[in-house]
Design a protein around this motif. Structure first.
Motif, PDB file in Angstrom:
ATOM      1  N   ASP A  68      42.144 -14.498  39.595  1.00 39.09           N
ATOM      2  CA  ASP A  68      41.826 -15.256  38.440  1.00 39.09           C
ATOM      3  C   ASP A  68      40.505 -14.958  37.936  1.00 39.09           C
ATOM      4  OD1 ASP A  68      43.760 -17.733  39.115  1.00 39.09           O
ATOM      5  OD2 ASP A  68      42.882 -17.292  40.951  1.00 39.09           O
ATOM      6  N   MET A  69      39.698 -14.285  38.769  1.00 35.76           N
ATOM      7  CA  MET A  69      38.379 -13.911  38.236  1.00 35.76           C
ATOM      8  C   MET A  69      37.949 -12.571  38.666  1.00 35.76           C
ATOM      9  SD  MET A  69      38.135 -17.355  38.754  1.00 35.76           S
ATOM     10  CE  MET A  69      37.899 -18.809  37.601  1.00 35.76           C
ATOM     11  N   SER A  70      37.414 -11.555  37.825  1.00 36.74           N
ATOM     12  CA  SER A  70      36.817 -10.291  38.417  1.00 36.74           C
ATOM     13  C   SER A  70      35.488 -10.225  38.103  1.00 36.74           C
ATOM     14  CB  SER A  70      37.729  -9.089  38.026  1.00 36.74           C
ATOM     15  OG  SER A  70      39.291  -9.190  38.376  1.00 36.74           O
ATOM     16  N   PHE A  71      34.614  -9.534  38.969  1.00 40.51           N
ATOM     17  CA  PHE A  71      33.296  -9.315  38.820  1.00 40.51           C
ATOM     18  C   PHE A  71      33.138  -7.928  38.863  1.00 40.51           C
ATOM     19  CE2 PHE A  71      33.760 -13.733  40.263  1.00 40.51           C
ATOM     20  CZ  PHE A  71      33.081 -14.601  39.296  1.00 40.51           C
ATOM     21  N   GLU A  72      32.301  -7.562  37.919  1.00 42.81           N
ATOM     22  CA  GLU A  72      32.034  -5.872  37.994  1.00 42.81           C
ATOM     23  C   GLU A  72      30.541  -5.899  38.400  1.00 42.81           C
ATOM     24  OE1 GLU A  72      31.653  -2.883  38.563  1.00 42.81           O
ATOM     25  OE2 GLU A  72      30.075  -2.745  36.862  1.00 42.81           O
ATOM     26  N   CYS A  73      30.259  -5.271  39.640  1.00 42.54           N
ATOM     27  CA  CYS A  73      28.819  -5.521  40.281  1.00 42.54           C
ATOM     28  C   CYS A  73      28.479  -4.016  40.624  1.00 42.54           C
ATOM     29  CB  CYS A  73      28.888  -6.541  41.380  1.00 42.54           C
ATOM     30  SG  CYS A  73      29.404  -8.211  40.959  1.00 42.54           S
ATOM     31  N   CYS A  74      28.967  -2.975  40.032  1.00 44.21           N
ATOM     32  CA  CYS A  74      28.595  -1.779  40.601  1.00 44.21           C
ATOM     33  C   CYS A  74      27.999  -0.945  39.345  1.00 44.21           C
ATOM     34  CB  CYS A  74      29.538  -0.984  41.374  1.00 44.21           C
ATOM     35  SG  CYS A  74      31.222  -0.474  40.474  1.00 44.21           S
ATOM     36  N   GLY A  75      28.246  -1.318  38.253  1.00 42.60           N
ATOM     37  CA  GLY A  75      27.729  -0.501  37.128  1.00 42.60           C
ATOM     38  C   GLY A  75      28.513   0.931  36.737  1.00 42.60           C
ATOM     39  N   VAL A  76      29.937   0.903  36.992  1.00 39.93           N
ATOM     40  CA  VAL A  76      30.526   2.055  36.802  1.00 39.93           C
ATOM     41  C   VAL A  76      31.707   1.862  35.903  1.00 39.93           C
ATOM     42  CG1 VAL A  76      32.251   3.769  38.008  1.00 39.93           C
ATOM     43  CG2 VAL A  76      30.377   3.251  39.334  1.00 39.93           C
ATOM     44  N   PRO A  77      31.532   2.534  34.836  1.00 44.76           N
ATOM     45  CA  PRO A  77      32.504   1.956  33.627  1.00 44.76           C
ATOM     46  C   PRO A  77      33.974   1.920  33.993  1.00 44.76           C
ATOM     47  CG  PRO A  77      30.906   3.649  32.970  1.00 44.76           C
ATOM     48  CD  PRO A  77      30.510   3.658  34.331  1.00 44.76           C
ATOM     49  N   ALA A  78      34.516   3.064  34.908  1.00 42.45           N
ATOM     50  CA  ALA A  78      35.837   2.985  35.295  1.00 42.45           C
ATOM     51  C   ALA A  78      36.220   1.995  36.031  1.00 42.45           C
ATOM     52  CB  ALA A  78      36.176   4.102  36.272  1.00 42.45           C
ATOM     53  N   ALA A  79      35.244   1.154  36.767  1.00 43.82           N
ATOM     54  CA  ALA A  79      35.386   0.000  37.722  1.00 43.82           C
ATOM     55  C   ALA A  79      35.447  -1.309  36.599  1.00 43.82           C
ATOM     56  CB  ALA A  79      34.143  -0.360  38.692  1.00 43.82           C
ATOM     57  N   LEU A  80      35.078  -1.255  35.393  1.00 46.98           N
ATOM     58  CA  LEU A  80      34.995  -2.314  34.504  1.00 46.98           C
ATOM     59  C   LEU A  80      36.436  -2.607  33.870  1.00 46.98           C
ATOM     60  CD1 LEU A  80      34.201  -4.926  32.995  1.00 46.98           C
ATOM     61  CD2 LEU A  80      33.024  -3.071  31.237  1.00 46.98           C
ATOM     62  N   ASN A  81      37.249  -1.086  33.697  1.00 45.65           N
ATOM     63  CA  ASN A  81      38.365  -1.220  33.358  1.00 45.65           C
ATOM     64  C   ASN A  81      39.401  -1.656  34.449  1.00 45.65           C
ATOM     65  OD1 ASN A  81      38.538  -0.282  30.742  1.00 45.65           O
ATOM     66  ND2 ASN A  81      37.910   1.849  31.357  1.00 45.65           N
ATOM     67  N   SER A  82      39.177  -1.358  35.651  1.00 45.87           N
ATOM     68  CA  SER A  82      39.803  -1.709  36.927  1.00 45.87           C
ATOM     69  C   SER A  82      39.801  -3.393  37.001  1.00 45.87           C
ATOM     70  CB  SER A  82      39.408  -1.247  38.281  1.00 45.87           C
ATOM     71  OG  SER A  82      39.574   0.096  38.296  1.00 45.87           O
ATOM     72  N   CYS A  83      38.539  -3.907  36.596  1.00 48.30           N
ATOM     73  CA  CYS A  83      38.675  -5.426  36.502  1.00 48.30           C
ATOM     74  C   CYS A  83      39.426  -6.091  35.650  1.00 48.30           C
ATOM     75  CB  CYS A  83      37.191  -5.552  36.353  1.00 48.30           C
ATOM     76  SG  CYS A  83      35.865  -5.615  37.691  1.00 48.30           S
ATOM     77  N   ILE A  84      39.264  -5.410  34.375  1.00 47.44           N
ATOM     78  CA  ILE A  84      40.230  -6.018  33.122  1.00 47.44           C
ATOM     79  C   ILE A  84      41.667  -5.801  33.593  1.00 47.44           C
ATOM     80  CG2 ILE A  84      41.061  -5.510  30.897  1.00 47.44           C
ATOM     81  CD1 ILE A  84      38.202  -4.509  30.251  1.00 47.44           C
ATOM     82  N   GLN A  85      42.126  -4.691  34.021  1.00 45.67           N
ATOM     83  CA  GLN A  85      43.501  -4.577  34.478  1.00 45.67           C
ATOM     84  C   GLN A  85      43.899  -5.460  35.698  1.00 45.67           C
ATOM     85  OE1 GLN A  85      43.340  -0.376  35.279  1.00 45.67           O
ATOM     86  NE2 GLN A  85      43.438   0.172  32.769  1.00 45.67           N
ATOM     87  N   ALA A  86      42.901  -5.724  36.519  1.00 44.52           N
ATOM     88  CA  ALA A  86      43.272  -6.402  37.753  1.00 44.52           C
ATOM     89  C   ALA A  86      43.208  -8.035  37.598  1.00 44.52           C
ATOM     90  CB  ALA A  86      42.361  -6.013  39.096  1.00 44.52           C
ATOM     91  N   THR A  87      42.904  -8.275  36.414  1.00 50.11           N
ATOM     92  CA  THR A  87      42.618  -9.792  36.197  1.00 50.11           C
ATOM     93  C   THR A  87      44.091 -10.385  35.337  1.00 50.11           C
ATOM     94  OG1 THR A  87      40.372  -9.560  35.941  1.00 50.11           O
ATOM     95  CG2 THR A  87      41.410 -11.442  34.983  1.00 50.11           C
ATOM     96  N   MET A  88      44.560 -11.512  35.861  1.00 54.00           N
ATOM     97  CA  MET A  88      45.577 -11.961  35.261  1.00 54.00           C
ATOM     98  C   MET A  88      45.566 -12.453  34.102  1.00 54.00           C
ATOM     99  SD  MET A  88      46.084 -15.916  37.047  1.00 54.00           S
ATOM    100  CE  MET A  88      46.593 -15.287  38.628  1.00 54.00           C
ATOM    101  N   PRO A  89      46.294 -12.615  33.100  1.00 52.61           N
ATOM    102  CA  PRO A  89      46.335 -12.998  31.767  1.00 52.61           C
ATOM    103  C   PRO A  89      45.760 -14.567  31.797  1.00 52.61           C
ATOM    104  CG  PRO A  89      48.591 -12.143  31.975  1.00 52.61           C
ATOM    105  CD  PRO A  89      47.939 -12.243  33.314  1.00 52.61           C
ATOM    106  N   GLY A  90      44.556 -14.721  30.878  1.00 52.80           N
ATOM    107  CA  GLY A  90      44.115 -16.134  30.617  1.00 52.80           C
ATOM    108  C   GLY A  90      42.862 -16.177  31.761  1.00 52.80           C
ATOM    109  N   GLY A  91      42.733 -14.979  32.346  1.00 48.54           N
ATOM    110  CA  GLY A  91      41.509 -15.018  33.452  1.00 48.54           C
ATOM    111  C   GLY A  91      40.439 -14.428  32.852  1.00 48.54           C
ATOM    112  N   VAL A  92      39.249 -14.229  33.908  1.00 47.34           N
ATOM    113  CA  VAL A  92      37.955 -13.963  33.375  1.00 47.34           C
ATOM    114  C   VAL A  92      37.457 -12.612  34.029  1.00 47.34           C
ATOM    115  CG1 VAL A  92      35.478 -14.798  33.359  1.00 47.34           C
ATOM    116  CG2 VAL A  92      37.428 -16.343  33.090  1.00 47.34           C
ATOM    117  N   VAL A  93      36.871 -11.797  33.381  1.00 44.88           N
ATOM    118  CA  VAL A  93      35.922 -10.752  33.710  1.00 44.88           C
ATOM    119  C   VAL A  93      34.511 -10.876  33.360  1.00 44.88           C
ATOM    120  CG1 VAL A  93      35.445  -8.075  33.686  1.00 44.88           C
ATOM    121  CG2 VAL A  93      38.046  -9.085  33.666  1.00 44.88           C
ATOM    122  N   CYS A  94      33.871 -10.878  34.647  1.00 44.19           N
ATOM    123  CA  CYS A  94      32.343 -11.093  34.471  1.00 44.19           C
ATOM    124  C   CYS A  94      31.608  -9.916  34.760  1.00 44.19           C
ATOM    125  CB  CYS A  94      31.891 -12.231  35.324  1.00 44.19           C
ATOM    126  SG  CYS A  94      30.167 -12.809  35.329  1.00 44.19           S
TER     127      CYS A  94
END
Length: 368
Positions: free
Chosen positions: A256-282
């Motif tokens: 439902d929600m993913s939080f990028e807390c490590c500052g690695v660009p590839a990790a942010l993309n993982s957050c986007i891809q791991a979040t369900m449609p209509g969800g939130v990436v913070c």
């Protein structure tokens, strides 16, 4: 012992004199202003931004520190420390809610209180914010024996909350801001990328908000073990093959929600891809100014990408969560050092495994 009756005095300050080089210097401290208190600083946590200043001379893409003698003599340069707590040793003439001997946590950012953002309740975005220990506005930090701070941004600690926990309220508020903005609630499934202090506290805040599960990734085994200790339901190595499939297999669906807390660009993309449609990436961590991003995935799935910049009106809530026992910060404390050992404290934190390293400029019972 009113602050306005106190003479100026010299004190020890840990100053960053060059990259990876902290030394004690003497600097003068004045009496507190009428709306301030003077504190005996007891605990200061090392933040990721402090580590960036120490190792690179710059944090968050802001102002580069000036290590020339002129820069060091300006009074600010290299005086870090914003995760802090202390004991009131004197009060200004107009301060009525605090008294000598009170133990307090400091909210390090003091806004102007008059701009549009402040008046709308979003003072963390105030363009005139004076944030202690920041090179942006050249305000000295609290890595010192004594420190003056505006009294209305000092929060009295109840007996059940230690000074170490009081210093950790600042990063906790960052995580609480993230969980609040992402609107984590009962039954949500949450993914946190990065098991450093902010990632672990974000997991704690998500659980306190009612999240059904929290999944955390990191590269360091010791940090993943700590994540399990504080209540994470699933932990995965961030560099494992086919991470996205492994993440989805944890709960049988995307998050439902993913939080990028490590500052690695590839990790942010993982957050986007791991979040369900209509969800939130913070996005909580500092990232490079320009990064490749799978925006089309977010657009096609209507994934909201939101940012977090510090916190706003959350210290009372954070303090309530800790004092009630709903969040236990004590397991995150890795090691404590004295002010004279500040350089060793940063070197220890730089090893990569510690979660929260705390420097104690003054013993809790020391009030001089």
């Amino acid at each position: 012992m009113a602050g306005y009756d106190m003479p100026d005095e010299a004190m020890d300050v840990a100053v960053l004199e060059g990259l990876r080089s902290l030394r004690l210097r003497k600097r003068r401290i004045t009496a507190p202003k009428e709306d301030e208190v003077q504190l005996q600083i007891n605990c200061v946590g090392i933040c990721g931004s402090d580590m960036a200043y120490w190792s690179k001379g710059v944090a968050g893409g802001f102002v580069q520190l000036d290590f020339s003698e002129e820069g060091l003599n300006q009074g600010y340069c290299g005086q870090m420390g914003h995760e802090c707590s202390g004991t009131v040793r004197s009060v200004g003439a107009k301060v009525t809610h605090l008294q000598v001997g009170d133990r307090v946590a400091l909210e390090p950012g003091v806004p102007c209180s008059d701009c549009k953002l402040c008046r709308s309740g979003r003072y963390n975005l105030c363009p005139k914010m004076r944030f202690i220990g920041s090179a942006v506005n050249r305000v000295p930090g609290a890595l010192c024996r004594k420190f003056n701070h505006k009294a209305s941004y000092c929060y009295k600690l109840p007996p059940s909350v230690s000074l170490q926990e009081g210093a950790m309220l600042e990063p906790l508020c960052v995580s609480l801001q993230a969980v609040t903005r992402a609107k984590v609630g009962v039954g949500h499934h949450v993914f946190v990328s990065g098991a450093g202090p902010i990632g672990l506290m974000t997991a704690m805040c998500a659980k306190a908000a009612g999240a059904a599960t929290v999944t955390i990734t990191d590269m360091v085994d010791a940090k993943l073990e700590k994540a399990k200790e504080i209540g994470a339901d699933y932990t995965l190595k961030a560099d494992m093959p086919d991470l996205l499939s492994a993440l989805e297999s944890c709960i049988g669906e995307k998050f439902d929600m993913s939080f990028e807390c490590c500052g690695v660009p590839a990790a942010l993309n993982s957050c986007i891809q791991a979040t369900m449609p209509g969800g939130v990436v913070c996005v909580v961590a500092n990232l490079p100014q320009s990064i490749p991003l799978d925006l089309q995935v977010a657009v096609r799935h209507e994934v909201d990408i939101i940012g977090v910049y510090r916190y706003c009106n959350l210290y009372p809530r954070a303090l309530a969560l800790v004092s009630s026992g709903k969040i236990n910060l004590k397991p995150l404390i890795s090691k404590t050092f004295q002010l004279e050992e500040a350089q060793a404290a940063f070197e220890h934190f730089a090893s990569g495994e510690p979660i929260k390293v705390i420097i104690q400029p003054s013993a809790p019972e020391q009030l001089v």
